[in-house]
Design an enzyme around this catalytic site. Sequence first.
Site, PDB file in Angstrom:
ATOM      1  N   ALA A  67       0.923  -1.123  -0.014  1.00 26.57           N
ATOM      2  CA  ALA A  67      -0.003   0.018  -0.045  1.00 26.57           C
ATOM      3  C   ALA A  67       0.809   1.343  -0.131  1.00 26.57           C
ATOM      4  O   ALA A  67       1.901   1.293   0.340  1.00 26.57           O
ATOM      5  CB  ALA A  67      -0.969   0.260   1.099  1.00 26.57           C
ATOM      6  N   GLY A 112       0.581  -5.212   0.709  1.00 28.92           N
ATOM      7  CA  GLY A 112      -0.566  -5.289   0.065  1.00 28.92           C
ATOM      8  C   GLY A 112      -0.067  -6.025  -1.352  1.00 28.92           C
ATOM      9  O   GLY A 112      -0.772  -6.442  -2.027  1.00 28.92           O
ATOM     10  N   GLU A 115       0.002  -9.571  -0.749  1.00 30.32           N
ATOM     11  CA  GLU A 115      -1.530  -9.975  -0.575  1.00 30.32           C
ATOM     12  C   GLU A 115      -2.171  -9.920  -2.118  1.00 30.32           C
ATOM     13  O   GLU A 115      -2.968 -10.648  -2.362  1.00 30.32           O
ATOM     14  CB  GLU A 115      -2.236  -8.821   0.179  1.00 30.32           C
ATOM     15  CG  GLU A 115      -1.799  -9.069   1.748  1.00 30.32           C
ATOM     16  CD  GLU A 115      -2.199  -7.842   2.454  1.00 30.32           C
ATOM     17  OE1 GLU A 115      -1.953  -6.670   2.168  1.00 30.32           O
ATOM     18  OE2 GLU A 115      -2.948  -8.131   3.431  1.00 30.32           O
ATOM     19  N   GLU A 135       4.213  -5.058   7.412  1.00 24.77           N
ATOM     20  CA  GLU A 135       3.261  -4.163   8.200  1.00 24.77           C
ATOM     21  C   GLU A 135       3.467  -4.068   9.480  1.00 24.77           C
ATOM     22  O   GLU A 135       3.429  -2.942  10.116  1.00 24.77           O
ATOM     23  CB  GLU A 135       1.768  -4.983   8.065  1.00 24.77           C
ATOM     24  CG  GLU A 135       1.131  -4.552   6.453  1.00 24.77           C
ATOM     25  CD  GLU A 135       1.542  -5.827   5.692  1.00 24.77           C
ATOM     26  OE1 GLU A 135       2.345  -6.555   6.111  1.00 24.77           O
ATOM     27  OE2 GLU A 135       0.891  -5.921   4.711  1.00 24.77           O
TER      28      GLU A 135
HETATM   29  C1  LIG Z   1      -9.669  -5.938  -7.528  1.00 20.95           C
HETATM   30  C2  LIG Z   1      -9.207  -4.489  -6.799  1.00 20.95           C
HETATM   31  C3  LIG Z   1      -7.538  -4.769  -6.132  1.00 20.95           C
HETATM   32  C4  LIG Z   1      -7.619  -3.503  -5.353  1.00 20.95           C
HETATM   33  C5  LIG Z   1      -6.001  -3.572  -4.721  1.00 20.95           C
HETATM   34  C6  LIG Z   1      -6.249  -3.248  -3.249  1.00 20.95           C
HETATM   35  C7  LIG Z   1      -4.790  -3.668  -2.775  1.00 20.95           C
HETATM   36  C8  LIG Z   1      -4.479  -3.436  -1.330  1.00 20.95           C
HETATM   37  C9  LIG Z   1      -4.027  -2.123  -1.108  1.00 20.95           C
HETATM   38  C10 LIG Z   1      -3.959  -1.738   0.401  1.00 20.95           C
HETATM   39  C11 LIG Z   1      -3.507  -2.898   1.363  1.00 20.95           C
HETATM   40  C12 LIG Z   1      -3.719  -2.321   2.789  1.00 20.95           C
HETATM   41  C13 LIG Z   1      -3.049  -3.469   3.684  1.00 20.95           C
HETATM   42  C14 LIG Z   1      -1.672  -3.540   3.528  1.00 20.95           C
HETATM   43  O1  LIG Z   1      -1.368  -4.891   4.087  1.00 20.95           O
HETATM   44  C15 LIG Z   1      -0.861  -2.838   4.049  1.00 20.95           C
HETATM   45  C16 LIG Z   1       0.548  -2.379   3.393  1.00 20.95           C
HETATM   46  O2  LIG Z   1       0.778  -2.924   2.245  1.00 20.95           O
HETATM   47  S1  LIG Z   1       1.660  -1.425   4.317  1.00 20.95           S
HETATM   48  C17 LIG Z   1       2.999  -1.298   3.496  1.00 20.95           C
HETATM   49  C18 LIG Z   1       4.002  -2.567   3.187  1.00 20.95           C
HETATM   50  N1  LIG Z   1       5.067  -2.291   2.314  1.00 20.95           N
HETATM   51  C19 LIG Z   1       6.170  -1.950   2.872  1.00 20.95           C
HETATM   52  O3  LIG Z   1       6.432  -1.591   4.199  1.00 20.95           O
HETATM   53  C20 LIG Z   1       7.404  -1.826   1.916  1.00 20.95           C
HETATM   54  C21 LIG Z   1       8.008  -0.285   2.349  1.00 20.95           C
HETATM   55  N2  LIG Z   1       9.174  -0.207   1.333  1.00 20.95           N
HETATM   56  C22 LIG Z   1      10.319  -0.712   1.499  1.00 20.95           C
HETATM   57  O4  LIG Z   1      10.670  -1.523   2.430  1.00 20.95           O
HETATM   58  C23 LIG Z   1      11.451  -0.166   0.615  1.00 20.95           C
HETATM   59  O5  LIG Z   1      10.876   0.740  -0.228  1.00 20.95           O
HETATM   60  C24 LIG Z   1      11.695  -1.257  -0.573  1.00 20.95           C
HETATM   61  C25 LIG Z   1      10.626  -1.846  -1.166  1.00 20.95           C
HETATM   62  C26 LIG Z   1      12.420  -2.464   0.093  1.00 20.95           C
HETATM   63  C27 LIG Z   1      12.888  -0.651  -1.402  1.00 20.95           C
HETATM   64  O6  LIG Z   1      13.893  -0.226  -0.882  1.00 20.95           O
HETATM   65  P1  LIG Z   1      15.032   0.499  -1.556  1.00 20.95           P
HETATM   66  O7  LIG Z   1      15.300  -0.241  -2.858  1.00 20.95           O
HETATM   67  O8  LIG Z   1      15.854   1.188  -0.875  1.00 20.95           O
HETATM   68  O9  LIG Z   1      14.072   1.947  -2.275  1.00 20.95           O
HETATM   69  P2  LIG Z   1      13.446   2.992  -1.576  1.00 20.95           P
HETATM   70  O10 LIG Z   1      13.045   2.816  -0.134  1.00 20.95           O
HETATM   71  O11 LIG Z   1      14.363   4.358  -1.589  1.00 20.95           O
HETATM   72  O12 LIG Z   1      12.043   3.247  -2.144  1.00 20.95           O
HETATM   73  C28 LIG Z   1      12.104   3.915  -3.689  1.00 20.95           C
HETATM   74  C29 LIG Z   1      11.215   4.757  -3.573  1.00 20.95           C
HETATM   75  O13 LIG Z   1       9.644   4.160  -3.547  1.00 20.95           O
HETATM   76  C30 LIG Z   1       8.989   4.502  -2.383  1.00 20.95           C
HETATM   77  N3  LIG Z   1       8.279   3.535  -1.921  1.00 20.95           N
HETATM   78  C31 LIG Z   1       8.710   2.252  -1.477  1.00 20.95           C
HETATM   79  N4  LIG Z   1       7.633   1.431  -0.953  1.00 20.95           N
HETATM   80  C32 LIG Z   1       6.771   2.368  -0.973  1.00 20.95           C
HETATM   81  C33 LIG Z   1       5.405   2.151  -0.186  1.00 20.95           C
HETATM   82  N5  LIG Z   1       4.915   1.134   0.248  1.00 20.95           N
HETATM   83  N6  LIG Z   1       4.463   3.277  -0.320  1.00 20.95           N
HETATM   84  C34 LIG Z   1       5.005   4.287  -0.661  1.00 20.95           C
HETATM   85  N7  LIG Z   1       6.192   4.533  -1.300  1.00 20.95           N
HETATM   86  C35 LIG Z   1       7.151   3.448  -1.313  1.00 20.95           C
HETATM   87  C36 LIG Z   1      10.128   5.192  -1.355  1.00 20.95           C
HETATM   88  O14 LIG Z   1       9.328   6.109  -0.509  1.00 20.95           O
HETATM   89  C37 LIG Z   1      11.131   5.888  -2.349  1.00 20.95           C
HETATM   90  O15 LIG Z   1      10.326   7.034  -2.926  1.00 20.95           O
HETATM   91  P3  LIG Z   1      11.215   8.513  -2.904  1.00 20.95           P
HETATM   92  O16 LIG Z   1      11.918   8.532  -1.845  1.00 20.95           O
HETATM   93  O17 LIG Z   1      12.260   8.068  -4.367  1.00 20.95           O
HETATM   94  O18 LIG Z   1      10.286   9.357  -3.465  1.00 20.95           O
END
Ligand SMILES: CCCCCCCCCCCCC[C@H](O)CC(=O)SCCNC(=O)CCNC(=O)[C@H](O)C(C)(C)COP(=O)(O)OP(=O)(O)OC[C@H]1O[C@@H](n2cnc3c(N)ncnc32)[C@H](O)[C@@H]1OP(=O)(O)O
Length: 261
Positions: A67, A112, A115, A135
């Site tokens: 997400a 997500g 998921e 998460e």
């Molecule tokens: C039929 C219809 C279907 C409808 C679809 C519904 C889907 C459900 C969606 C909602 C789900 C809600 C419930 C879900 O369980 C909750 C979540 O998902 S919480 C988020 C979980 N994910 C994470 O915690 C991962 C976070 N990211 C990281 O750990 C790292 O970014 C990485 C992926 C390991 C990559 O690391 P790096 O290579 O070092 O790169 P960066 O960290 O520098 O990231 C680059 C750039 O991307 C941005 N970014 C990365 N992940 C996210 C994210 N999850 N959300 C927003 N932005 C993200 C990061 O901020 C960087 O941005 P920049 O700084 O360059 O602007």
Amino acid sequence: MAELVRVETGGTHPAGVATIRLDRPPMNALNTELQEQLRAAADDVSRDRAVRAIVLYGGEKVFAAGADVKEFAGQSHEDMLRDAGRLSSALSALAAVPKPVIAAVTGYALGGGCELALTADFRVSADNAKWGQPEILLGIIPGAGGTQRLPRLIGPAKAKDLIYTGRFVDADEALAIGLVDAVVPAAEVYPTALAMAAKFATGPALALAAAKAAVDGGLDGDLGNGLRLESHLFASLFATEDRAVGMRSFIEHGPGKAVFG
Ligand SMILES: CCCCCCCCCCCCC[C@H](O)CC(=O)SCCNC(=O)CCNC(=O)[C@H](O)C(C)(C)COP(=O)(O)OP(=O)(O)OC[C@H]1O[C@@H](n2cnc3c(N)ncnc32)[C@H](O)[C@@H]1OP(=O)(O)O
């Protein structure tokens, strides 16, 4: 409105195969707009009789990093009380597509994103991909089916390991615990998924839909209910043209020669 999700068919696609492609660089973070476009795409491929199998793909670099945390961070408890059911039901719409779905995963399938991949019937992983439900590191839990689909796929102990720790697993461990079905070099993920989908696209569409409904529908109930569901679906297929084609082909040409419409 930006096109964050595309349904791709024709061109170099195998006959009967559609790709639902996520396109929200850099990480295909699943914001509200992408979620709604994904729901619309799921409806499209469900309705389109020319589509017999689907590949879910995020592109060469990443499947989905979860997400959109930046969007999430701004949402209140009241917002999430309103939206949480929408998120989960949205992914359930994808899981209910009555056709074989293969998730083609490169880079990351996290939160997500994992998921989303769990809604597919099969998962093909790049050998350098990372999977996880991180998460807990954000002080929350999976909220789009991960606490339900993951234990059904890999068992409660392994699911708790991933959900309690938030740790990433590499492709080899994901294969070993049953989270993914195939591990290939990153450049081969999409072609491998397309080839899997192409095989299903030549199969009997109604029987494949019935098989998916029987297996998935049976998971939620007791054995008795599952057997009754199977019997109903099994009998229903005897009214189909595919059944006539399949059995006639066996008698005239032997096993595995049927060509289904
Ligand atoms: C039929 C219809 C279907 C409808 C679809 C519904 C889907 C459900 C969606 C909602 C789900 C809600 C419930 C879900 O369980 C909750 C979540 O998902 S919480 C988020 C979980 N994910 C994470 O915690 C991962 C976070 N990211 C990281 O750990 C790292 O970014 C990485 C992926 C390991 C990559 O690391 P790096 O290579 O070092 O790169 P960066 O960290 O520098 O990231 C680059 C750039 O991307 C941005 N970014 C990365 N992940 C996210 C994210 N999850 N959300 C927003 N932005 C993200 C990061 O901020 C960087 O941005 P920049 O700084 O360059 O602007």
